[in-house]
Design an enzyme around this catalytic site. Structure first.
Site, short mmCIF file in Angstrom:
data_model
loop_
_atom_site.label_atom_id
_atom_site.label_comp_id
_atom_site.label_asym_id
_atom_site.label_seq_id
_atom_site.Cartn_x
_atom_site.Cartn_y
_atom_site.Cartn_z
N GLU A 69 30.36 20.11 35.78
CA GLU A 69 30.79 20.86 36.95
C GLU A 69 30.86 20.01 38.23
OE1 GLU A 69 27.95 23.63 38.93
OE2 GLU A 69 26.79 23.47 37.10
N SER A 137 26.10 30.30 43.59
CA SER A 137 24.93 31.18 43.55
C SER A 137 23.68 30.38 43.92
CB SER A 137 24.81 31.87 42.20
OG SER A 137 24.95 30.95 41.16
N SER A 140 24.14 22.92 45.48
CA SER A 140 23.99 21.50 45.14
C SER A 140 24.49 20.65 46.28
CB SER A 140 24.83 21.16 43.90
OG SER A 140 24.19 21.58 42.73
N ARG A 152 23.66 13.49 42.96
CA ARG A 152 23.17 14.79 43.46
C ARG A 152 21.87 14.50 44.19
NH1 ARG A 152 19.97 19.18 42.19
NH2 ARG A 152 20.91 21.23 42.54
N1 LIG Z 1 33.82 38.78 44.97
C1 LIG Z 1 32.61 38.20 44.88
N2 LIG Z 1 31.69 38.66 44.01
C2 LIG Z 1 30.48 38.10 43.90
N3 LIG Z 1 30.08 37.04 44.67
C3 LIG Z 1 30.95 36.52 45.56
C4 LIG Z 1 32.25 37.07 45.70
N4 LIG Z 1 32.91 36.34 46.64
C5 LIG Z 1 32.06 35.41 47.08
N5 LIG Z 1 30.86 35.50 46.47
C6 LIG Z 1 29.71 34.63 46.74
O1 LIG Z 1 29.89 33.46 45.98
C7 LIG Z 1 28.69 33.13 45.27
C8 LIG Z 1 29.06 32.39 43.98
O2 LIG Z 1 29.77 31.25 44.35
P1 LIG Z 1 30.57 30.34 43.29
O3 LIG Z 1 31.48 31.20 42.50
O4 LIG Z 1 31.15 29.20 44.07
O5 LIG Z 1 29.34 29.83 42.48
P2 LIG Z 1 28.96 29.65 40.98
O6 LIG Z 1 29.81 28.59 40.44
O7 LIG Z 1 28.89 30.96 40.29
O8 LIG Z 1 27.47 29.14 41.26
P3 LIG Z 1 26.40 28.44 40.34
O9 LIG Z 1 27.10 27.26 39.76
O10 LIG Z 1 25.29 28.11 41.28
O11 LIG Z 1 26.07 29.48 39.32
C9 LIG Z 1 28.01 34.46 45.07
O12 LIG Z 1 26.63 34.28 44.87
C10 LIG Z 1 28.34 35.18 46.35
O13 LIG Z 1 27.44 34.83 47.39
C1 LIG Z 2 22.13 24.92 38.67
C2 LIG Z 2 23.41 24.75 39.44
C3 LIG Z 2 23.78 23.26 39.49
C4 LIG Z 2 24.51 25.50 38.67
O1 LIG Z 2 25.73 25.38 39.34
C5 LIG Z 2 23.31 25.33 40.88
O2 LIG Z 2 23.09 26.70 40.82
C6 LIG Z 2 22.22 24.67 41.73
O3 LIG Z 2 22.39 23.56 42.18
N1 LIG Z 2 21.09 25.36 41.97
C7 LIG Z 2 20.00 24.86 42.81
C8 LIG Z 2 18.93 24.22 41.95
C9 LIG Z 2 17.95 23.44 42.82
O4 LIG Z 2 18.23 22.30 43.15
O5 LIG Z 2 16.92 24.01 43.18
#
Ligand SMILES: Nc1ncnc2c1ncn2[C@@H]1O[C@H](COP(=O)(O)OP(=O)(O)OP(=O)(O)O)[C@@H](O)[C@H]1O
Ligand SMILES: CC(C)(CO)[C@@H](O)C(=O)NCCC(=O)O
Length: 336
Positions: A69, A137, A140, A152
């Site tokens: 990713e 969510s 990073s 990172r």
């Molecule tokens: N329509 C939506 N529904 C849910 N969350 C949304 C929406 N639009 C924006 N967000 C926000 O975007 C965040 C998720 O971001 P993104 O899709 O970039 O991350 P991700 O790739 O799922 O994250 P990670 O890799 O950490 O799991 C959600 O936690 C929320 O704060």
């Molecule tokens: C675990 C990932 C890389 C998944 O995208 C992301 O949600 C993240 O960077 N979380 C924070 C983890 C930490 O550094 O505490």
């Protein structure tokens, strides 16, 4: 995004998104439309590429080609920025006076001042080094020195998922859009304890202005305050808490690494100008103008673009090893 050249073809990239909780519905749709007759491989990145791999094989007989990713994210950011001259932008007060130089009687972090911040294009054609802060969510933070030279440096679990989760708990809202709209009309100063609430004004000796949050949610320890607080104020305080915490960690990382430009991306920034303005203010104020917060138009789609580029590279490499020449524009044969 128009006029993009990928895999020897020029065209428009269309982006769609759906939450991973809807992957089941996507697979049903893919099956009903006979998607597997057109493609046998989908390039995918992030945790979902691992988590849903079996489902794709079982439900639609399609293979997931998995990409890391963070590799995909950086490749996507650099490519999209190179393709779109309007991709990178920043937020600043109209007068462009650095926020730490504003006179004390017109604090640039006031609601009125933040609402004046305007979006301005930034030329990111010489990007290195930069700190990339991906607010999904979780969060990073990556130091990027060259297209494939990055690490990172840090992260935090207090990210977009935390904002949404806490907002749902505190306000009863049920979507990100609703949470953002509540926050937009709320006032965090009824929830947070400010420097003013503790000092009666600025704590000037250490440059802490009266309006600065001294303690996030610090007012919520008294029943009287809790009885008066609105859903909007709680949503706003949650947004400000999460945003300021990310800003603070990003600033420390950037100063540690001697980096001036901090690029924020990820879906947390979707329809969320308030967080972008707060991050812009925080970067500039706390670094006394040394750091610049930058943002990207296609905030949450870079991983997907990085995947597409990998397919392009793969095809070029295969063609080179087969014929000693780059491909002519026909799609690759190995993956459809
Ligand atoms: N329509 C939506 N529904 C849910 N969350 C949304 C929406 N639009 C924006 N967000 C926000 O975007 C965040 C998720 O971001 P993104 O899709 O970039 O991350 P991700 O790739 O799922 O994250 P990670 O890799 O950490 O799991 C959600 O936690 C929320 O704060
Ligand atoms: C675990 C990932 C890389 C998944 O995208 C992301 O949600 C993240 O960077 N979380 C924070 C983890 C930490 O550094 O505490």
């Amino acid at each position: 995004m128009e006029n993009v050249r990928i895999r020897g073809r020029r065209g428009t990239l269309h982006f769609i998104r759906f939450p991973t909780s809807e992957v089941g519905a996507f697979l049903q749709l893919a099956r009903s439309k006979g998607m597997a007759d057109l493609v046998n491989t989908i390039y995918a990145t992030g945790g979902g590429a691992y988590k849903f791999e079996e489902d794709f094989i079982k439900e639609v007989n399609m293979r997931l080609a998995k990409l890391d990713e963070l590799d995909a994210l950086i490749a996507g950011v650099l490519f999209v920025d190179a393709m779109n001259s309007q991709e990178c932008y920043y937020w600043a007060p109209p007068d462009e006076v650095p926020v730490h130089q504003h006179p004390a009687d017109s604090p640039p972090y006031s609601e009125a001042a933040l609402s004046l911040y305007v979006r301005k294009p930034f030329d990111f054609s010489r990007p290195y080094p930069f700190l990339l802060v991906n607010i999904g969510s979780g969060v990073s933070m990556l130091v990027v020195n060259a297209p494939t030279d990055y690490y990172r440096v840090s992260g935090t679990s207090l990210g977009g998922g935390t904002f949404l989760g806490l907002c749902c708990l505190l306000t009863g809202c049920s979507s990100f859009e609703e949470a953002i709209s509540l926050a937009a009309s709320g006032d965090n100063t009824t929830v947070d304890k400010l420097v003013r609430d503790i000092y009666g004004g600025d704590y000037a000796r250490f440059g802490l202005p009266a309006d600065l949050v001294a303690s996030s949610f610090g007012q919520m320890s008294t029943a009287e305050r809790r009885a008066k607080v609105s859903r909007e104020d709680l949503a706003r305080a949650t947004l400000v808490t999460i945003t300021n915490n990310i800003g603070s960690i990003a600033r420390l990382c950037a100063s540690n690494e001697n980096i001036e430009r901090v690029v924020f991306c990820g879906n947390f920034l979707r329809v969320n100008p308030l967080s972008m303005k707060l991050l812009s203010y925080a970067m500039s104020y706390w670094s006394r103008g040394a750091l610049k917060a930058l943002f990207l138009e296609h905030e949450g789609y870079f991983g997907a673009v990085g995947c597409l580029l990998h397919l392009d590279m793969k095809q070029k490499n295969e063609s080179l090893s087969r014929h000693g020449t780059p491909p002519t524009g026909e799609p690759g044969h190995a993956d459809r």
